[in-house]
Design a protein around this motif. Sequence first.
Motif, PDB file in Angstrom:
ATOM      1  N   VAL A  66      14.919  33.362  58.085  1.00 32.40           N
ATOM      2  CA  VAL A  66      13.477  33.592  57.922  1.00 32.40           C
ATOM      3  C   VAL A  66      12.732  32.259  57.880  1.00 32.40           C
ATOM      4  O   VAL A  66      13.204  31.286  57.276  1.00 32.40           O
ATOM      5  CB  VAL A  66      13.220  34.396  56.622  1.00 32.40           C
ATOM      6  N   GLY A  67      11.567  32.204  58.502  1.00 33.94           N
ATOM      7  CA  GLY A  67      10.749  31.002  58.501  1.00 33.94           C
ATOM      8  C   GLY A  67      10.116  30.745  57.139  1.00 33.94           C
ATOM      9  O   GLY A  67      10.039  31.637  56.293  1.00 33.94           O
ATOM     10  N   GLU A  68       9.631  29.524  56.948  1.00 33.94           N
ATOM     11  CA  GLU A  68       9.100  29.130  55.648  1.00 33.94           C
ATOM     12  C   GLU A  68       7.873  29.946  55.247  1.00 33.94           C
ATOM     13  O   GLU A  68       7.699  30.282  54.074  1.00 33.94           O
ATOM     14  CB  GLU A  68       8.744  27.639  55.649  1.00 33.94           C
ATOM     15  N   LYS A  69       7.029  30.302  56.193  1.00 30.55           N
ATOM     16  CA  LYS A  69       5.840  31.091  55.869  1.00 30.55           C
ATOM     17  C   LYS A  69       6.230  32.461  55.338  1.00 30.55           C
ATOM     18  O   LYS A  69       5.681  32.935  54.329  1.00 30.55           O
ATOM     19  CB  LYS A  69       4.951  31.241  57.104  1.00 30.55           C
ATOM     20  N   GLU A  70       7.206  33.097  55.989  1.00 27.83           N
ATOM     21  CA  GLU A  70       7.655  34.414  55.535  1.00 27.83           C
ATOM     22  C   GLU A  70       8.414  34.303  54.217  1.00 27.83           C
ATOM     23  O   GLU A  70       8.294  35.166  53.342  1.00 27.83           O
ATOM     24  CB  GLU A  70       8.540  35.069  56.592  1.00 27.83           C
ATOM     25  N   LEU A  71       9.198  33.227  54.071  1.00 24.99           N
ATOM     26  CA  LEU A  71       9.893  33.003  52.807  1.00 24.99           C
ATOM     27  C   LEU A  71       8.905  32.895  51.653  1.00 24.99           C
ATOM     28  O   LEU A  71       9.112  33.459  50.581  1.00 24.99           O
ATOM     29  CB  LEU A  71      10.727  31.712  52.880  1.00 24.99           C
TER      30      LEU A  71
END
Length: 252
Positions: free
Chosen positions: A75-80
Amino acid sequence: MKKIIIGDNIVKSFGVEDEQRNVLDGVSVEITEGEFVAVMGPSGSGKSTLMFALSGMDSVNGGKVVFDGMDLTEVGEKELSEIRRTKMGFIFQQPTMLKNLNILDNIILPSMRDNRKNAPKISEKARMLMERVGIGDLEKRDITQVSGGQLQRAGICRALMNNPKIIFGDEPTGALNSKSSEEIMDIFSEINADGTALMLVTHDAKVAARTDRIMFMRDGKIVSELKLPKFDGKDIEVRVDEVTVKMREVGI
């Protein structure tokens, strides 16, 4: 019970080239919905690093972490960030609060980020939580006008604002006196009884004795576990003795 967190062969390294060291050395762990877990071990054993890895606050060098069916390593940092904000709660030894805001505003700030239209409902929920943890009369106080225990209760309220599936605590009672520590643990027990999972990193055998399961770490590995019955408020000294004996067995 459904597994809310699955950590599979997690490796976390620090340093470069020949100086690289595995702080987590192939750790595998599972936490089920509604479980109350403690992690114990000497300084440098990897306790906090494991918590950061399982919560997606820190990336891993190997293995994978699955939270609520989602592989956090993919998962990307924004979604994390969104997952942590909406599905997890965090409580640290020293709550991070903004000095220019009062207690109530500090509690509601993260929830207001993308939801300003619902400000009245958010404030109402925060006040309800403050009453629940015993600081209902402190909403207009500055953070310098309350005790450490009261500030930690405010941190608990903030962690609960978005109805998290799990709360992570890194030495959440470490800066408190024994009375305040017991009161905070009472609140954690109530939260857990409502169905929220908790994972606490602690050095305190008395804190760990209030949980369902203790994972003991040393040198980046989980070396032993101790399962305890649900705490009913009785025989706490017996439970502490059991934890202390286990700590000695595993060299903590």
